[in-house]
Enzyme design. Structure first.
Site, mmCIF file in Angstrom:
data_model
loop_
_atom_site.group_PDB
_atom_site.id
_atom_site.type_symbol
_atom_site.label_atom_id
_atom_site.label_comp_id
_atom_site.label_asym_id
_atom_site.label_seq_id
_atom_site.Cartn_x
_atom_site.Cartn_y
_atom_site.Cartn_z
ATOM 1 C CE LYS A 41 5.036 -8.706 17.490
ATOM 2 N NZ LYS A 41 4.285 -9.554 18.438
ATOM 3 N N GLY A 42 5.504 -9.034 10.489
ATOM 4 C CA GLY A 42 5.302 -9.973 9.389
ATOM 5 C C GLY A 42 6.499 -10.179 8.475
ATOM 6 C CG ASP A 101 -4.971 -7.595 3.018
ATOM 7 O OD1 ASP A 101 -5.739 -7.466 2.060
ATOM 8 O OD2 ASP A 101 -5.294 -8.223 4.032
ATOM 9 C CE LYS A 129 -4.678 -11.993 1.653
ATOM 10 N NZ LYS A 129 -5.468 -12.011 2.920
ATOM 11 C CG PHE A 150 -6.153 -15.705 7.477
ATOM 12 C CD1 PHE A 150 -6.759 -14.504 7.837
ATOM 13 C CD2 PHE A 150 -5.070 -16.152 8.220
ATOM 14 C CE1 PHE A 150 -6.297 -13.779 8.923
ATOM 15 C CE2 PHE A 150 -4.597 -15.427 9.301
ATOM 16 C CZ PHE A 150 -5.214 -14.235 9.656
ATOM 17 C CB VAL A 151 -1.240 -16.467 3.726
ATOM 18 C CG1 VAL A 151 -1.847 -16.901 2.411
ATOM 19 C CG2 VAL A 151 -1.004 -14.974 3.734
ATOM 20 C CG ASP A 157 0.051 -12.886 13.330
ATOM 21 O OD1 ASP A 157 -0.018 -12.169 12.307
ATOM 22 O OD2 ASP A 157 -0.514 -12.583 14.392
ATOM 23 N NE ARG A 163 3.904 -12.561 14.601
ATOM 24 C CZ ARG A 163 3.216 -11.649 13.908
ATOM 25 N NH1 ARG A 163 3.402 -11.527 12.618
ATOM 26 N NH2 ARG A 163 2.344 -10.869 14.508
HETATM 27 C C1 PRP Z 1 0.174 -7.217 8.258
HETATM 28 C C2 PRP Z 1 1.305 -7.412 7.269
HETATM 29 C C3 PRP Z 1 1.427 -6.077 6.599
HETATM 30 C C4 PRP Z 1 0.032 -5.500 6.713
HETATM 31 C C5 PRP Z 1 -0.620 -5.547 5.384
HETATM 32 O O1 PRP Z 1 0.651 -6.667 9.418
HETATM 33 O O2 PRP Z 1 2.489 -7.851 7.899
HETATM 34 O O3 PRP Z 1 2.381 -5.244 7.197
HETATM 35 O O4 PRP Z 1 -0.702 -6.311 7.626
HETATM 36 O O5 PRP Z 1 -1.967 -5.162 5.455
HETATM 37 P P1 PRP Z 1 -2.520 -3.888 4.699
HETATM 38 O O6 PRP Z 1 -1.914 -3.853 3.322
HETATM 39 O O7 PRP Z 1 -4.010 -4.132 4.651
HETATM 40 O O8 PRP Z 1 -2.175 -2.671 5.497
HETATM 41 P P2 PRP Z 1 -0.212 -6.683 10.781
HETATM 42 O O9 PRP Z 1 -0.835 -5.324 10.969
HETATM 43 O O10 PRP Z 1 -1.130 -7.855 10.781
HETATM 44 O O11 PRP Z 1 0.909 -6.823 11.878
HETATM 45 P P3 PRP Z 1 2.043 -7.966 11.991
HETATM 46 O O12 PRP Z 1 2.944 -7.801 10.782
HETATM 47 O O13 PRP Z 1 2.747 -7.633 13.261
HETATM 48 O O14 PRP Z 1 1.364 -9.309 12.012
#
Ligand code: PRP
Length: 176
Positions: A41-42, A101, A129, A150-151, A157, A163
């Site tokens: 969703k990010g 990340d 990151k 943590f952002v 979120d 969000r």
């Molecule tokens: C978050 C973010 C990225 C992913 C990055 O998604 O939106 O898609 O993590 O992390 P990584 O590089 O360590 O894989 P999350 O899994 O938290 O789901 P969300 O987007 O629905 O919040």
């Protein structure tokens, strides 16, 4: 404003950087069609704003994955909750993420897309990151680099909260 939040990028800074990224992407894909794949969703808010600034023909699709296990790529299991509907064979595909990340999610999605034979495949992320990266791959377009904090906000979120914030903020770790 929530007292646990400290603004890192305000609405104006985000708007300006998103417009710059869109201008660069529009130039790079001039004369071509593009499939934008929003990683839910990010990246929802970023994709909406980025797509509005693009001056090339664009179609939108969405993918949603879940990851389990700890934060390193090798020990995480990623599964697809919602796949894209588009047949991307022979198409130009741009994966749109809100934050990269460890790189686990994007590495998995790059692999999934590659198997489907797109004409080209690139990645845009609003936030990078980089210090947390455990998988190496090129990021074609990047909005901002962020330290290991943590952002939240602008799609990102903490327990599904924040969000909808129009800015990106650091969340005090003591409050989570
Ligand atoms: C978050 C973010 C990225 C992913 C990055 O998604 O939106 O898609 O993590 O992390 P990584 O590089 O360590 O894989 P999350 O899994 O938290 O789901 P969300 O987007 O629905 O919040």
């Amino acid at each position: 404003m929530d007292e646990n939040l400290e603004i890192l990028f305000d609405e104006q800074a985000i708007e300006q950087r998103v417009a710059e990224l869109a201008a660069q992407i529009s130039r790079d894909y001039a004369g071509k069609d593009l499939v934008l794949v929003c990683i839910l969703k990010g990246a929802a808010l970023f994709t909406a704003d980025l797509s509005r600034h693009l001056t090339i023909p664009v179609t939108l699709d969405f993918v949603h994955v879940s990851s389990y296990g700890n934060a390193t790529v090798s020990s995480r299991t990623i599964t697809v909750k919602k796949d894209i509907d588009t047949d991307i064979r022979g198409k130009n595909v741009l994966l749109v993420d809100g934050i990269i990340d460890t790189g686990g999610t994007i590495t998995f999605l790059i692999e999934q897309c590659r198997e489907r034979g797109p004409a080209s495949l690139k990645v845009v992320t609003l936030l990078d990151k980089h210090s947390r990266r455990t998988a190496d791959f090129p990021i074609d377009y990047r909005g901002f680099e962020v330290p290991d904090i943590f952002v939240v906000g602008y799609g990102m979120d903490c327990g599904e909260k924040y969000r909808n914030l129009p800015y990106i903020a650091k969340l005090d770790p003591l409050s989570t």
